[in-house]
Structure formats: structure tokens, C-alpha cells
Design a protein around this motif. Structure first.
Motif, PDB file in Angstrom:
ATOM      1  N   MET A  31       0.863  -1.029   0.145  1.00  0.00           N
ATOM      2  CA  MET A  31       0.372  -0.003  -0.102  1.00  0.00           C
ATOM      3  C   MET A  31       0.991   1.264  -0.142  1.00  0.00           C
ATOM      4  O   MET A  31       0.529   2.515   0.138  1.00  0.00           O
ATOM      5  N   CYS A  32       1.836   1.250   0.138  1.00  0.00           N
ATOM      6  CA  CYS A  32       3.098   2.142   0.299  1.00  0.00           C
ATOM      7  C   CYS A  32       2.731   3.133  -1.240  1.00  0.00           C
ATOM      8  O   CYS A  32       3.458   2.651  -2.165  1.00  0.00           O
ATOM      9  N   MET A  33       3.211   4.817  -0.751  1.00  0.00           N
ATOM     10  CA  MET A  33       2.736   5.292  -2.594  1.00  0.00           C
ATOM     11  C   MET A  33       4.019   6.480  -2.561  1.00  0.00           C
ATOM     12  O   MET A  33       4.211   6.602  -3.217  1.00  0.00           O
ATOM     13  N   GLN A  34       4.990   5.609  -1.263  1.00  0.00           N
ATOM     14  CA  GLN A  34       6.724   6.352  -1.494  1.00  0.00           C
ATOM     15  C   GLN A  34       6.517   7.564  -1.370  1.00  0.00           C
ATOM     16  O   GLN A  34       7.276   8.451  -1.935  1.00  0.00           O
ATOM     17  N   CYS A  35       5.454   8.257  -0.563  1.00  0.00           N
ATOM     18  CA  CYS A  35       5.809  10.023  -0.639  1.00  0.00           C
ATOM     19  C   CYS A  35       6.810   9.898   0.599  1.00  0.00           C
ATOM     20  O   CYS A  35       7.275  11.440   0.392  1.00  0.00           O
ATOM     21  N   GLY A  36       6.891   9.611   1.412  1.00  0.00           N
ATOM     22  CA  GLY A  36       8.426   9.535   2.404  1.00  0.00           C
ATOM     23  C   GLY A  36       8.104  10.611   3.574  1.00  0.00           C
ATOM     24  O   GLY A  36       8.933  10.755   4.003  1.00  0.00           O
ATOM     25  N   VAL A  37       7.387  10.245   4.243  1.00  0.00           N
ATOM     26  CA  VAL A  37       7.049  11.409   4.939  1.00  0.00           C
ATOM     27  C   VAL A  37       7.661  10.901   5.999  1.00  0.00           C
ATOM     28  O   VAL A  37       8.401  11.076   6.896  1.00  0.00           O
ATOM     29  N   CYS A  38       7.409   9.061   6.255  1.00  0.00           N
ATOM     30  CA  CYS A  38       7.665   8.200   7.773  1.00  0.00           C
ATOM     31  C   CYS A  38       9.499   8.760   7.244  1.00  0.00           C
ATOM     32  O   CYS A  38      10.101   8.800   8.367  1.00  0.00           O
ATOM     33  N   SER A  39       9.909   8.344   6.416  1.00  0.00           N
ATOM     34  CA  SER A  39      11.367   8.939   6.539  1.00  0.00           C
ATOM     35  C   SER A  39      12.233   9.830   7.195  1.00  0.00           C
ATOM     36  O   SER A  39      13.052   9.997   7.867  1.00  0.00           O
ATOM     37  N   ILE A  55      12.857   1.390   2.207  1.00  0.00           N
ATOM     38  CA  ILE A  55      13.169  -0.840   2.536  1.00  0.00           C
ATOM     39  C   ILE A  55      12.176  -0.835   2.433  1.00  0.00           C
ATOM     40  O   ILE A  55      11.406  -1.489   1.380  1.00  0.00           O
ATOM     41  N   PHE A  56      10.732  -0.097   2.319  1.00  0.00           N
ATOM     42  CA  PHE A  56       9.716  -0.273   1.128  1.00  0.00           C
ATOM     43  C   PHE A  56       9.717  -0.373  -0.220  1.00  0.00           C
ATOM     44  O   PHE A  56       9.079  -1.188  -1.007  1.00  0.00           O
ATOM     45  N   MET A  57      10.093   0.181  -0.916  1.00  0.00           N
ATOM     46  CA  MET A  57      10.673  -0.129  -2.338  1.00  0.00           C
ATOM     47  C   MET A  57      11.396  -0.797  -2.190  1.00  0.00           C
ATOM     48  O   MET A  57      11.003  -1.419  -3.259  1.00  0.00           O
ATOM     49  N   ARG A  85       1.894   9.860  11.132  1.00  0.00           N
ATOM     50  CA  ARG A  85       1.762  10.763   9.627  1.00  0.00           C
ATOM     51  C   ARG A  85       1.100  10.277   8.478  1.00  0.00           C
ATOM     52  O   ARG A  85       1.134  10.973   7.329  1.00  0.00           O
ATOM     53  N   CYS A  86       1.725   8.318   8.070  1.00  0.00           N
ATOM     54  CA  CYS A  86       1.564   7.904   7.197  1.00  0.00           C
ATOM     55  C   CYS A  86      -0.101   8.597   6.319  1.00  0.00           C
ATOM     56  O   CYS A  86      -0.800   7.968   6.848  1.00  0.00           O
ATOM     57  N   PRO A  87       0.152   9.047   4.850  1.00  0.00           N
ATOM     58  CA  PRO A  87      -0.843   9.549   4.658  1.00  0.00           C
ATOM     59  C   PRO A  87      -1.979   8.291   4.164  1.00  0.00           C
ATOM     60  O   PRO A  87      -2.736   8.136   4.003  1.00  0.00           O
ATOM     61  N   PRO A  91       1.153   0.752   9.051  1.00  0.00           N
ATOM     62  CA  PRO A  91       1.768   0.437  10.603  1.00  0.00           C
ATOM     63  C   PRO A  91       3.397  -0.407  10.512  1.00  0.00           C
ATOM     64  O   PRO A  91       3.651  -0.621  11.121  1.00  0.00           O
ATOM     65  N   ILE A  92       3.804   1.102  10.017  1.00  0.00           N
ATOM     66  CA  ILE A  92       4.880   1.522   9.555  1.00  0.00           C
ATOM     67  C   ILE A  92       5.788   0.286  11.322  1.00  0.00           C
ATOM     68  O   ILE A  92       7.066  -0.373  11.002  1.00  0.00           O
ATOM     69  N   THR A  93       6.000   1.251  11.993  1.00  0.00           N
ATOM     70  CA  THR A  93       6.583   0.732  13.456  1.00  0.00           C
ATOM     71  C   THR A  93       5.752  -0.776  13.822  1.00  0.00           C
ATOM     72  O   THR A  93       7.385  -1.288  13.767  1.00  0.00           O
TER      73      THR A  93
HETATM   74  S1  SF4 Z   1       4.462   7.585   4.516  1.00  0.00           S
HETATM   75 FE1  SF4 Z   1       3.547   5.941   3.861  1.00  0.00          FE
HETATM   76  S2  SF4 Z   1       3.268   6.341   2.444  1.00  0.00           S
HETATM   77 FE2  SF4 Z   1       4.367   7.747   2.824  1.00  0.00          FE
HETATM   78  S3  SF4 Z   1       6.554   5.720   2.360  1.00  0.00           S
HETATM   79 FE3  SF4 Z   1       6.229   5.830   4.017  1.00  0.00          FE
HETATM   80  S4  SF4 Z   1       4.977   4.129   4.179  1.00  0.00           S
HETATM   81 FE4  SF4 Z   1       5.046   5.005   2.295  1.00  0.00          FE
END
Ligand code: SF4
Ligand code: SF4
Ligand code: SF4
Ligand code: SF4
Lengths: 207, 299
Positions: A31-39, A55-57, A85-87, A91-93
Motif C-alpha cells: 500500500m505504500c505510495m513512496q511519499c517519504g513522510v515516514c523517512s 525499505i518498502f521500495m 503521519r502516513c497518508p 503500521p510502519i512501526t
Molecule cells: S509515509 Fe506511508 S506512504 Fe509515505 S513512504 Fe512512508 S509508508 Fe509509504
């Protein structure tokens, strides 16, 4: 054959599927759309080899060993900034924890990574009596890199230890016994069963 | 107000002679004044916090919290579970959520619990002590017990991570939760309105394994409190408390700073404001003494 070999055979180049099937909350990765907010949210961001988005990529790009052998997941402080924050609501953690667990099961986790060692010590410590013995945990932590290092770290931590003693927030008596669950047998039986059930689900035999 | 009763999950760090035993003392004092009864979950076990994942898989970790919840249902089935430690609260609440959303996992968890003759219904709320104070008692009632207003004190409310994310306190924002500030004002002190590091992470358990990296985070949290003119920091979490208090000397040695900022619990503040003694408020548990609070308590 090792569990790692089994999994390589089974998933043959489809690491995303492997993660989906075997990693805690791993079905979310797609489901990750690679927005980068988490990083941008990780408190220890600069120390991550590959931040979560990467990592998701990499999971999608089949970089199996690079992900699983990475120290990255072990940099997670469980601050939950990313989840808040993830749009896409990932559940990244938990995925980071799950990847760490999985890499350890496969025998691919980085050795001598301090948090990997600490997390293992913590688990051993709590399982033993059902409650954490802070003193023993502290001591084994300071000595985890060997005796010489341990003495050095202990000396560095000595003042903190003395302060904790003085304010009665630590007790040397903990070393000889200390707190624990009465029904420790029951707790061990629960954990054993839980492990068996989980292993059966993920196709891992023994441990 | 009538007595309020809860099933209580104290957590490892609050046990006698453990790192936040002082938190427990002040919580007991506060609860006595507010007529809150805490019934300890019999034979509770550690929840494995957020760092159990190396040794324990998902199901064993869920089973740890599930055992506590099942024991609570057995002993005090009509009561909500209350935790004082942010990590305990979070781990238990996450277990509740996960087992609620995934019936397969719930069935497996119950299969594991059956090994010790336990069964989980999963129908009682898991709450943090500050929720009890805010939602069940209310600021007004909290304020009505104040005998010695903490006038003239300026306090930085450090909420940290896990009491704030991912669940947080109802009606509060993730970026700027106000409840600690409101509590500070309720006891007659002044809150640092613009405390930038209010919800920043201190490194959590990684303060042990990655001390230098974590201490860099802690340094910013303390520095920002000083910049805002704070006399002390107040927190709702034993890990935050410990991390921001005990490493100040090491940070000073490394960065040449001169930190000596007391870090107390909300329950310490309330106890002192309620006219309790320094001992009842557990001020003797401060590694960095909270002199101003000692003076008020001694008056
Ligand atoms: S914040 Fe969510 S959608 Fe954006 S890159 Fe991280 S995991 Fe993917
Ligand atoms: S919880 Fe872990 S992954 Fe998420 S922002 Fe914090 S450190 Fe990064
Ligand atoms: S927070 Fe930590 S110490 Fe406390 S019960 Fe949970 S795991 Fe044990
Ligand atoms: S601020 Fe630190 S101790 Fe407090 S909840 Fe966050 S990581 Fe845990």
C-alpha cells in the motif's frame, strides 16, 4: 535445509510476497505510495542505512538480503511518528519490528548490532521470571560486548547506578531473585504454545 | 465524588526498588486523595514493551498482554484496565486492537492462554492513568483538591511519544497535545506554551543500546525546556522520565552544557499541590532534586 533456504526456494524472487506472508503486518507494504513522510519522521534518521520508505521500495525491488541484513530496522525507537503521519495508514512501526523478527528467524539479522543484542537480552530477561529484572538486564547489557568492554561501560555508568541506588530506584538484592510471576509455569506454557502456533502458520519447524 | 475502581497494571519499572518506584509512590498518594482505587492485576507479567520483537514473535508478544487482560477479567471483570507506564498502556492497547480486528489471532491467543486455564473476552477498555484523571475525574475536580498552588513555577510539559501516538488522549492533537499543560495550570503553575520538544522522542529503549545517539535527542529536549524558561520538566511516562533525568551529567560531560533540570511526574506535581509531604510525593526519588517542590511541600 535451513529455514532461510526453505524460504528462498519457496518464494523464488518474490520478496514482496514473502514479506506479505511472513512478516507482522507485512501485507501492508504493497500500500505504500513512496511519499517519504515516514523517512523524515525517524528520530535517528541519519543513522538508518535505509529509511522506511526506502525499505518498502527495496522489498518491491526484490532486494531480499540487503533488506534483511540491514541494521535499519534496529534503529527504530518505536516513536510512532510515522504511523501518526502516513497518508496511507501503514503500521510502519510494526512492520519494522516484524522485519527485525523475521530477519532474526532466518538467521540474517546483523550480528553485534547493539539494539539487536539488547532486544534479545530484554526478551530473555523477561521470559525467565515473567517480569523484567532491571539490574540483571543492566548488567548483561553492559557486559554484552565482553568483559573488558563491560568494565569500561560499567565504570561510565557507575554514577547513574549510584544515583539510582541512593534514590531507591535500584536494589542490589534484585540480583539474587527479585520480582517474578508466581505462575511462571503457566506463562511458559502459554509462550510455548504461542510460538508453536505461529511457527506452524509460517512454516517454520522447531526454533 | 464516589469511589472509582480500576484494574491496575503497574508494570515492571514501578515495582519496589525498580527505576520508577517513585512514580508508583506518588500515584498512590494522588489516587488516595482523589478516591481512586487501584486493584492490582494478580500475578501480572511484563508486556515486553516495544522491544520484545527480537526474541518474541507476534503471537507470543500478544499472548503476554493477553494473559494480563485475561487475569484482569478473571479478578476484576467489571473494571477497566489502567496502566501508568506509557509502554505498558500502548502494548496492552495494541494487543486489544489487534485481537479485536483479527479473529484468527484471537482464537490462536486463546488457544495459548488455555494452556494456563485462561480465556480472554477482550471487552474492557485499556486506559492510561492520565485518561482517568482527565475523563473520569476532570480538571475541575482535580483543581478543587489543590491546597498549595504551585505559584511562580514554570514547567515544561514533556508528553513524549507513546502516551501521544498512535492512540493519544481523546480530543488532543498529535503535534500539540495540551493536557499536560492544562494539568500544570490546574495546580497553579505556569506551562511553557511553546515547548518545541513536547512530543519529540528521547530514544526510548535505545537509550540503553545507542546511548550516544539517544543522548543527542535528549539534549535537545532539555535544552528546549531551558530555552522556554522552565524550572522543571513534567512527564507522564517512566521511560521519558528516566531518560531525561539520569543522563544529564553524561550529556554535560560530552557537550559542555550545565544541565541540572529536575524531571518529575504529573502525579508528583498533583501530590505536592494537594499538600502532601515530600515523602508522599516521592520527591526523595529525584536524582536531580526538585528543590522548589521540596520547599512547597515543607511549608
Ligand atoms: S509515509 Fe506511508 S506512504 Fe509515505 S513512504 Fe512512508 S509508508 Fe509509504
Ligand atoms: S516508529 Fe520507528 S519507523 Fe516510525 S518514525 Fe519512529 S523510528 Fe521511524
Ligand atoms: S513497560 Fe516495560 S517494564 Fe513495564 S511492564 Fe511493560 S515491558 Fe515490563
Ligand atoms: S519520549 Fe521516549 S520514553 Fe517517552 S514514550 Fe517516547 S520514546 Fe518512549
Amino acid at each position: 535445509m535451513s529455514y532461510n533456504q526453505d524460504m528462498i526456494e519457496k518464494y523464488r524472487g518474490n520478496f514482496l510476497k514473502e514479506v506479505t506472508d511472513n512478516v507482522e503486518e507485512g501485507d501492508w507494504v504493497k500500500m505504500c505510495m513512496q511519499c517519504g513522510v515516514c523517512s523524515g519522521s525517524c528520530p535517528l534518521g541519519p543513522h538508518w542505512e535505509h529509511p522506511p520508505q526506502e525499505i518498502f521500495m527495496m522489498i518491491r525491488a526484490n532486494k531480499r538480503e540487503e533488506v534483511l541484513e540491514s541494521t535499519s530496522m534496529w534503529m527504530c525507537t518505536s516513536c510512532y511518528n510515522c504511523i501518526a503521519r502516513c497518508p496511507r495508514g501503514l503500521p510502519i512501526t510494526h512492520i519494522m519490528h516484524g522485519l527485525a523478527t523475521y530477519s532474526q528467524r532466518l538467521g540474517l539479522a546483523p550480528q553485534n548490532q547493539p539494539t539487536q543484542k539488547f532486544a534479545n537480552l530484554f526478551w530473555k530477561n523477561l521470559v525467565k521470571k515473567g517480569r523484567v529484572n532491571e539490574l540483571k538486564l543492566g548488567l548483561s547489557l553492559y557486559f554484552m560486548n565482553g568483559f573488558g568492554e563491560g568494565i569500561k561501560t560499567s565504570l561510565k555508568m557507575k554514577d547513574i547506578g549510584l544515583n539510582m541506588l541512593k534514590t531507591k530506584r535500584m536494589s542490589p538484592m534484585e540480583y539474587f531473585g527479585g520480582h517474578g510471576c508466581k505462575d511462571i509455569k503457566g506463562l511458559h506454557a502459554i509462550l510455548k504454545k504461542a510460538e508453536e502456533l505461529e511457527n506452524a502458520r509460517i512454516g517454520k519447524s522447531g526454533s | 465524588m464516589a469511589k472509582k475502581s480500576y484494574s491496575f497494571y503497574p508494570g515492571c519499572s514501578s515495582q519496589k526498588a525498580a527505576s520508577s518506584s517513585n512514580y508508583q509512590v506518588s500515584v498512590d498518594t494522588m489516587c488516595k486523595e482523589l478516591d481512586i482505587e487501584l486493584n492490582e492485576i494478580p500475578d501480572w507479567n511484563c508486556c515486553s514493551a516495544s522491544i520484545g520483537y527480537a526474541g518474541g514473535g507476534e503471537l507470543p508478544r500478544l499472548a503476554l498482554s493477553a494473559r494480563n487482560m485475561a487475569l484482569s477479567e478473571q479478578a476484576h471483570g467489571d473494571q477497566d484496565i489502567v496502566a501508568t507506564c506509557a509502554a505498558c498502556w500502548l502494548a496492552t492497547k495494541e494487543t486489544q486492537e489487534r485481537l479485536h480486528d483479527d479473529q484468527g489471532l484471537l482464537a490462536e491467543t486463546n488457544q495459548a492462554l488455555a494452556e494456563a486455564g485462561l480465556k480472554l473476552k477482550n471487552d474492557k477498555k485499556i486506559r492510561h492513568m492520565v485518561e482517568v484523571l482527565i475523563e473520569d475525574i476532570g480538571y475541575q475536580e482535580l483543581g478543587s483538591h489543590v491546597k498549595k498552588p504551585l505559584e511562580g513555577l514554570k514547567i515544561a510539559g514533556y508528553v513524549g511519544c507513546q502516551t501521544n501516538r498512535p492512540f493519544g488522549i481523546d480530543g488532543e492533537s498529535f503535534e500539540n497535545p495540551k493536557y499536560l499543560d492544562k494539568m500544570i495550570e490546574t495546580v497553579g503553575a505556569e506551562a511553557c506554551d511553546n515547548y518545541e520538544k513536547k512530543v519529540s522522542c528521547c530514544g526510548g529503549a535505545l537509550a540503553f543500546s545507542e546511548p550516544e545517539k539517544s543522548q543527542a535527542l535528549i539534549k535537545d529536549i532539555i535544552e528546549s525546556a531551558y530555552d522556554n524558561g522552565a524550572d522543571m520538566i513534567v512527564t507522564p511516562c517512566p521511560v521519558c522520565q528516566m531518560n531525561t533525568e539520569v543522563y544529564q551529567d553524561q550529556i554535560n560531560a560530552k557537550y559542555g552544557t550545565k544541565f541540572k533540570l529536575p524531571v518529575v511526574y504529573y502525579s508528583t506535581l498533583l501530590s505536592v499541590a494537594y499538600g502532601k509531604s515530600a515523602k508522599e510525593a516521592a520527591l526523595d526519588g529525584q536524582i536531580i532534586r526538585a528543590k522548589q517542590l521540596e520547599d512547597i511541600a515543607g511549608k
